[in-house]
Design a protein around this motif. Structure first.
Motif, PDB file in Angstrom:
ATOM      1  N   PRO A   7      22.949  14.810 -22.853  1.00  0.00           N
ATOM      2  CA  PRO A   7      22.547  15.093 -24.220  1.00  0.00           C
ATOM      3  C   PRO A   7      22.037  16.826 -24.224  1.00  0.00           C
ATOM      4  O   PRO A   7      22.755  17.233 -23.391  1.00  0.00           O
ATOM      5  N   ARG A   8      21.391  16.820 -25.128  1.00  0.00           N
ATOM      6  CA  ARG A   8      21.232  18.234 -25.504  1.00  0.00           C
ATOM      7  C   ARG A   8      20.331  18.874 -24.212  1.00  0.00           C
ATOM      8  O   ARG A   8      20.164  20.303 -24.293  1.00  0.00           O
ATOM      9  N   THR A   9      19.845  18.352 -23.457  1.00  0.00           N
ATOM     10  CA  THR A   9      19.055  18.661 -22.385  1.00  0.00           C
ATOM     11  C   THR A   9      19.401  18.914 -21.042  1.00  0.00           C
ATOM     12  O   THR A   9      18.882  19.291 -20.181  1.00  0.00           O
ATOM     13  N   GLY A  10      20.734  18.398 -20.686  1.00  0.00           N
ATOM     14  CA  GLY A  10      21.314  18.484 -19.614  1.00  0.00           C
ATOM     15  C   GLY A  10      21.521  17.166 -19.176  1.00  0.00           C
ATOM     16  O   GLY A  10      21.164  16.059 -19.700  1.00  0.00           O
ATOM     17  N   PRO A  11      21.948  16.904 -17.833  1.00  0.00           N
ATOM     18  CA  PRO A  11      22.112  15.528 -17.244  1.00  0.00           C
ATOM     19  C   PRO A  11      20.917  14.713 -17.209  1.00  0.00           C
ATOM     20  O   PRO A  11      19.812  15.102 -16.621  1.00  0.00           O
ATOM     21  N   ILE A  12      21.048  13.612 -17.813  1.00  0.00           N
ATOM     22  CA  ILE A  12      20.106  12.493 -17.726  1.00  0.00           C
ATOM     23  C   ILE A  12      20.667  11.177 -17.008  1.00  0.00           C
ATOM     24  O   ILE A  12      21.892  11.031 -17.327  1.00  0.00           O
ATOM     25  N   THR A  13      19.879  10.447 -16.370  1.00  0.00           N
ATOM     26  CA  THR A  13      20.295   9.055 -15.904  1.00  0.00           C
ATOM     27  C   THR A  13      19.290   8.147 -16.345  1.00  0.00           C
ATOM     28  O   THR A  13      18.210   8.332 -16.457  1.00  0.00           O
ATOM     29  N   ALA A  80      13.333 -12.466 -25.654  1.00  0.00           N
ATOM     30  CA  ALA A  80      13.145 -13.742 -26.572  1.00  0.00           C
ATOM     31  C   ALA A  80      11.740 -13.671 -27.079  1.00  0.00           C
ATOM     32  O   ALA A  80      10.855 -13.704 -26.139  1.00  0.00           O
ATOM     33  N   PRO A  81      11.462 -13.536 -28.476  1.00  0.00           N
ATOM     34  CA  PRO A  81      12.581 -13.033 -29.320  1.00  0.00           C
ATOM     35  C   PRO A  81      12.964 -11.778 -29.069  1.00  0.00           C
ATOM     36  O   PRO A  81      12.161 -11.017 -28.601  1.00  0.00           O
ATOM     37  N   PRO A  82      14.069 -11.488 -29.530  1.00  0.00           N
ATOM     38  CA  PRO A  82      14.743  -9.883 -29.476  1.00  0.00           C
ATOM     39  C   PRO A  82      13.871  -8.928 -30.232  1.00  0.00           C
ATOM     40  O   PRO A  82      13.788  -8.939 -31.276  1.00  0.00           O
ATOM     41  N   GLU A  83      13.290  -8.142 -29.271  1.00  0.00           N
ATOM     42  CA  GLU A  83      12.316  -7.236 -29.657  1.00  0.00           C
ATOM     43  C   GLU A  83      12.510  -5.730 -28.933  1.00  0.00           C
ATOM     44  O   GLU A  83      12.369  -5.828 -27.512  1.00  0.00           O
ATOM     45  N   LEU A  84      12.581  -4.442 -29.584  1.00  0.00           N
ATOM     46  CA  LEU A  84      12.415  -3.378 -28.862  1.00  0.00           C
ATOM     47  C   LEU A  84      10.786  -3.329 -28.966  1.00  0.00           C
ATOM     48  O   LEU A  84      10.183  -2.821 -29.855  1.00  0.00           O
ATOM     49  N   ASP A  85      10.296  -3.527 -27.702  1.00  0.00           N
ATOM     50  CA  ASP A  85       8.599  -3.735 -27.600  1.00  0.00           C
ATOM     51  C   ASP A  85       8.127  -2.208 -27.488  1.00  0.00           C
ATOM     52  O   ASP A  85       7.248  -1.990 -27.764  1.00  0.00           O
ATOM     53  N   LEU A  86       8.796  -1.501 -26.699  1.00  0.00           N
ATOM     54  CA  LEU A  86       8.184  -0.218 -26.334  1.00  0.00           C
ATOM     55  C   LEU A  86       9.650   0.973 -26.370  1.00  0.00           C
ATOM     56  O   LEU A  86      10.425   0.512 -25.762  1.00  0.00           O
ATOM     57  N   LEU A  87       9.173   1.991 -26.814  1.00  0.00           N
ATOM     58  CA  LEU A  87      10.130   3.126 -26.808  1.00  0.00           C
ATOM     59  C   LEU A  87       9.304   4.574 -26.774  1.00  0.00           C
ATOM     60  O   LEU A  87       8.795   4.823 -27.682  1.00  0.00           O
ATOM     61  N   PHE A  88       9.215   5.276 -25.742  1.00  0.00           N
ATOM     62  CA  PHE A  88       8.261   6.511 -25.657  1.00  0.00           C
ATOM     63  C   PHE A  88       9.500   7.725 -25.021  1.00  0.00           C
ATOM     64  O   PHE A  88      10.151   7.333 -24.055  1.00  0.00           O
ATOM     65  N   VAL A  89       9.046   8.784 -25.575  1.00  0.00           N
ATOM     66  CA  VAL A  89       9.687   9.721 -24.960  1.00  0.00           C
ATOM     67  C   VAL A  89       8.548  10.791 -24.549  1.00  0.00           C
ATOM     68  O   VAL A  89       7.811  11.097 -25.613  1.00  0.00           O
ATOM     69  N   ALA A  90       8.695  11.620 -23.366  1.00  0.00           N
ATOM     70  CA  ALA A  90       7.633  12.472 -23.081  1.00  0.00           C
ATOM     71  C   ALA A  90       7.634  13.680 -24.234  1.00  0.00           C
ATOM     72  O   ALA A  90       8.603  14.114 -24.667  1.00  0.00           O
ATOM     73  N   ASP A  91       6.507  14.074 -24.557  1.00  0.00           N
ATOM     74  CA  ASP A  91       5.902  14.770 -25.500  1.00  0.00           C
ATOM     75  C   ASP A  91       6.976  16.060 -25.350  1.00  0.00           C
ATOM     76  O   ASP A  91       7.817  16.743 -26.348  1.00  0.00           O
ATOM     77  N   GLU A  92       7.079  16.789 -23.934  1.00  0.00           N
ATOM     78  CA  GLU A  92       7.883  18.044 -23.737  1.00  0.00           C
ATOM     79  C   GLU A  92       9.204  17.845 -23.863  1.00  0.00           C
ATOM     80  O   GLU A  92      10.255  18.687 -23.916  1.00  0.00           O
ATOM     81  N   ALA A  93       9.798  16.560 -23.831  1.00  0.00           N
ATOM     82  CA  ALA A  93      11.164  16.244 -23.988  1.00  0.00           C
ATOM     83  C   ALA A  93      11.862  15.722 -25.276  1.00  0.00           C
ATOM     84  O   ALA A  93      12.782  15.600 -25.700  1.00  0.00           O
ATOM     85  N   GLY A  95      12.848  15.885 -29.222  1.00  0.00           N
ATOM     86  CA  GLY A  95      13.592  16.703 -29.887  1.00  0.00           C
ATOM     87  C   GLY A  95      14.983  17.075 -29.199  1.00  0.00           C
ATOM     88  O   GLY A  95      15.782  18.089 -29.673  1.00  0.00           O
ATOM     89  N   ARG A  96      15.214  16.548 -28.103  1.00  0.00           N
ATOM     90  CA  ARG A  96      16.388  16.705 -27.266  1.00  0.00           C
ATOM     91  C   ARG A  96      17.410  15.719 -27.268  1.00  0.00           C
ATOM     92  O   ARG A  96      18.340  15.778 -26.334  1.00  0.00           O
ATOM     93  N   GLY A  97      17.400  14.662 -28.079  1.00  0.00           N
ATOM     94  CA  GLY A  97      18.440  13.582 -28.067  1.00  0.00           C
ATOM     95  C   GLY A  97      18.024  12.527 -26.964  1.00  0.00           C
ATOM     96  O   GLY A  97      18.912  11.577 -26.870  1.00  0.00           O
ATOM     97  N   ILE A  98      16.924  12.538 -26.299  1.00  0.00           N
ATOM     98  CA  ILE A  98      16.685  11.410 -25.366  1.00  0.00           C
ATOM     99  C   ILE A  98      16.169  10.321 -26.304  1.00  0.00           C
ATOM    100  O   ILE A  98      16.771   9.090 -25.613  1.00  0.00           O
TER     101      ILE A  98
END
Length: 160
Positions: A7-13, A80-93, A95-98
């Motif tokens: 993404p905009r930040t460079g290589p991510i795995t 079960a049931p289908p839910e995105l329970d957690l989604l976090f991006v590090a503060d410093e990362a 706005g970079r598309g992560i």
């Protein structure tokens, strides 16, 4: 490990989380600026434990460079049931598309698991993010004091 994505930040795995990631993921949640002020109590004692990681589909985004062990973000897909329970991006990362990258990965995992939709109960400040990555507003989850003292927007990702 998954293939490297740039993404905009460079290589991510993006790779499956393992038990030894638990402390780093917990620190990411507890240290999130999105949960400062009135929201701080919600994550003050939150813990992403090894059992949680082993039970659910938890994936981490890591920098694919000299900082390979640096966790940039993560998500948890409950089947079960289908839910995105957690989604976090590090503060410093942020706005970079992560976050967008993690959502696309989650949608791919949901599709592979045969899901046609994934529910999300959003943190109120994240509502714009979820709209921006294609989630559809489906309602409002009511406050549940003392754990959560405010109503939260509810969304669904429709998985084609």
């Amino acid at each position: 490990m998954r293939p490297i994505i740039t993404p905009r930040t460079g290589p991510i795995t993006i790779r499956r989380a393992v038990g030894r990631d638990a402390k780093r993921l917990t620190r990411l949640v507890r240290g999130s600026r999105a949960y400062e002020g009135q929201y701080a109590a919600m994550v003050a004692d939150y813990r992403v434990g090894p059992t949680y990681i082993e039970t659910h589909r938890v994936f981490v985004a890591v920098a694919a460079d000299e900082h390979e062990n640096r966790v940039l973000g993560f998500y948890s897909l409950v089947l079960a049931p289908p839910e995105l329970d957690l989604l976090f991006v590090a503060d410093e990362a942020q706005g970079r598309g992560i976050g967008r990258l993690l959502v696309a990965h989650m949608e791919s995992e949901a599709r592979a698991a045969g899901l046609d939709r994934v529910r999300v109960v959003s943190h109120p400040p994240a509502e714009g993010f979820y709209r921006g990555v294609g989630a559809v507003r489906t309602g409002t989850a009511s406050a549940n004091p003392p754990a959560v003292a405010w109503d939260r927007p509810e969304f669904a990702f429709l998985i084609p």
